[in-house]
Design a protein around this motif. Sequence first.
Motif, PDB file in Angstrom:
ATOM      1  N   ARG A   1       0.819  -1.222   0.000  1.00  0.00           N
ATOM      2  CA  ARG A   1       0.000   0.000   0.000  1.00  0.00           C
ATOM      3  C   ARG A   1       0.844   1.261   0.000  1.00  0.00           C
ATOM      4  O   ARG A   1       0.352   2.318  -0.332  1.00  0.00           O
ATOM      5  N   GLU A   2       2.097   1.117   0.444  1.00  0.00           N
ATOM      6  CA  GLU A   2       3.004   2.267   0.377  1.00  0.00           C
ATOM      7  C   GLU A   2       4.182   1.828  -0.468  1.00  0.00           C
ATOM      8  O   GLU A   2       4.814   0.821  -0.165  1.00  0.00           O
ATOM      9  N   LEU A   3       4.439   2.551  -1.544  1.00  0.00           N
ATOM     10  CA  LEU A   3       5.479   2.091  -2.453  1.00  0.00           C
ATOM     11  C   LEU A   3       6.356   3.229  -2.948  1.00  0.00           C
ATOM     12  O   LEU A   3       5.985   4.391  -2.884  1.00  0.00           O
ATOM     13  N   THR A   4       7.551   2.830  -3.422  1.00  0.00           N
ATOM     14  CA  THR A   4       8.500   3.789  -3.977  1.00  0.00           C
ATOM     15  C   THR A   4       8.700   3.422  -5.438  1.00  0.00           C
ATOM     16  O   THR A   4       8.984   2.269  -5.736  1.00  0.00           O
ATOM     17  N   GLN A   5       8.539   4.387  -6.316  1.00  0.00           N
ATOM     18  CA  GLN A   5       8.782   4.102  -7.728  1.00  0.00           C
ATOM     19  C   GLN A   5       9.974   4.895  -8.225  1.00  0.00           C
ATOM     20  O   GLN A   5      10.261   5.967  -7.722  1.00  0.00           O
ATOM     21  N   ASP A   6      10.638   4.367  -9.245  1.00  0.00           N
ATOM     22  CA  ASP A   6      11.651   5.164  -9.946  1.00  0.00           C
ATOM     23  C   ASP A   6      10.887   5.867 -11.068  1.00  0.00           C
ATOM     24  O   ASP A   6      11.058   5.584 -12.232  1.00  0.00           O
ATOM     25  N   ASP A   7      10.049   6.803 -10.665  1.00  0.00           N
ATOM     26  CA  ASP A   7       9.098   7.394 -11.593  1.00  0.00           C
ATOM     27  C   ASP A   7       9.748   8.508 -12.410  1.00  0.00           C
ATOM     28  O   ASP A   7      10.701   9.137 -11.962  1.00  0.00           O
ATOM     29  N   ALA A   8       9.242   8.727 -13.612  1.00  0.00           N
ATOM     30  CA  ALA A   8       9.693   9.883 -14.383  1.00  0.00           C
ATOM     31  C   ALA A   8       8.642  10.270 -15.403  1.00  0.00           C
ATOM     32  O   ALA A   8       7.820   9.450 -15.816  1.00  0.00           O
ATOM     33  N   HIS A   9       8.647  11.554 -15.751  1.00  0.00           N
ATOM     34  CA  HIS A   9       7.733  12.088 -16.766  1.00  0.00           C
ATOM     35  C   HIS A   9       8.556  12.880 -17.765  1.00  0.00           C
ATOM     36  O   HIS A   9       9.343  13.739 -17.374  1.00  0.00           O
ATOM     37  N   VAL A  10       8.383  12.550 -19.027  1.00  0.00           N
ATOM     38  CA  VAL A  10       9.145  13.230 -20.076  1.00  0.00           C
ATOM     39  C   VAL A  10       8.166  14.043 -20.918  1.00  0.00           C
ATOM     40  O   VAL A  10       7.178  13.503 -21.424  1.00  0.00           O
TER      41      VAL A  10
END
Length: 566
Positions: free
Chosen positions: A301-310
């Motif tokens: 329910r709690e997560l860490t992403q290597d998120d990115a937006h281009v």
Amino acid sequence: MRIMQLDVNSIDFEPTEPEIKVHESTEKKKVSVKNALVLFTSIEKNDTEALASKAVKDAVEFAGKNKMTTIVLYPYAHLSSNLEEPQRSMNLYQYMVKEAQKSKLKIIAAPFGWTKALSLDIKGHPLAELSRNYSATAKVEKVQKGARKLDTSIVKKSDFAGLPETDHRIIGERLNLFSFQEVSPGMVYWHPNGNILLKELMSYIRQMNSDYGYEEIATPAFANIVLWHVSGHIDHYRENMYVINTDNDELALKPMNCPSTMLVYKSRKWSYRDMPIRFSDFDKLYRNEISGALSGLFRVRELTQDDAHVFVATDEQAEQELISILEMVKKLYGKFNLEYKAKLSTMPDSHLGDEKLWEKATNALKTALKKNGMEFEIKEKEGAFYGPKIDFDIKDSIGREWQCATIQLDYQLPQRFGLEYTGEDGKQHTPIVIHRVIYGSLERFIGVLTEHVQGKFPTWLAPVQVRVITISEHANKYAEGVYKKIRKDGIRAELDISDKTLDYKIREAQNQKIPYMLILGKKEVEGEKISVRSRSGKQKMGVTLDEFLSSIKSEISERKNEQLIT
Ligand SMILES: [Zn+2]
């Protein structure tokens, strides 16, 4: 929220004139309805969408049980002296109408903010008139009555007894990587060893991000609910969101980074020359997964992403970026020898935006996959609500597939947030955004990787990289010197100068899957050398400490998979 619920033979109303500045637009026309459940509704301060949904649900259930087919919603300010301010009150009323329209009943809504002529003919049975009171405070009182002192029964770790030896939860416990506590279901308590995995994996992708021209941002965990209305998450993702009520507002914990990244983009002016703009982040996200779906690190329910937006200006730029993102996926999964499967998910039934853009986006993803020589299968209707996506699934130790990397091409959110850049023509244009994660959820990735290597992490990831072990106490002083020197060089090392037998010490280090043991006895002390033993059991004697250090340091800095000293 106060509701007077009436079962009527008939209700007639006619809007005569706006009563307050905030009002809905409507016609001054008489509305007559027969056999209906009428809800006279006063919206009070601190009322929430959750309460409004509950009120609607109760009314729909009541109507269903009593075989009624029509509900009339009627804003009625006279039931409470604690009214919400008009704008928010109207928003919540409209929300109730929308919620009610999701039922199979016929819904009629009297306009908000008008003076109306009204006549009613109420039925004569005992349940024809009911008053209901919905309040947000009930829950709070229950919590306040709870324990103030730490009750030992709540300090309870989740029990993984009965799981197979290969399961990441069993390995995680043995290697002291993490735990799950019953007070935070579906959320990870990272112990020092597990936290090293998290940090090392992040540092690897951070380096790759920087090579590919990404810049890192960080944004708040909370945002006012209005942000999620703009992004569309309230309509398409609400059941997975944690919404929190404060005195004046409703806030939501972010389940995704996209909306706040849009705000960072919007905070300054951009030109086509700035594109592509690549923002990455590692903020924690919160998703209300149903408890039955929780599964160790695989679904939390709690997560860490290597998120990115281009953000890109043209379709050509989008294609180029998609190609380099796929290249990153290949590099990263190649690093771990992970087998993956690419899947292209197309437009779901619940989606934003027009179908032509969806088709264009889907084709762009296909082209990028083909140009990277990646095989893929199609998952019909499984795209995100704002765009089609490519997912990469990886298998766990018992063959279940877990979605890790995701790439989405999105023409919708930039429009909804009114994002702009100045084009070559000097005019304002809307950028396209690519959402991408490569590990996906770091929690899930660590779960998959732990099972893949069965706890034998490559040296650069291993929580403990070296254990210095003595054969007898004669070597203790020398061992302390060696230990200090390698720690000083940034190697994660431990020292075992206990009086346990050598066999026992070696077995312990092997159980902990520590890549290298340095075994020191009389011979090593006299020759100022070390004996190196790898976790696979191979041993090399008469090595100088400098040789070992230069070799392990290059193994770590190049993030090698195989052990160099065997
Ligand atoms: Zn996103």
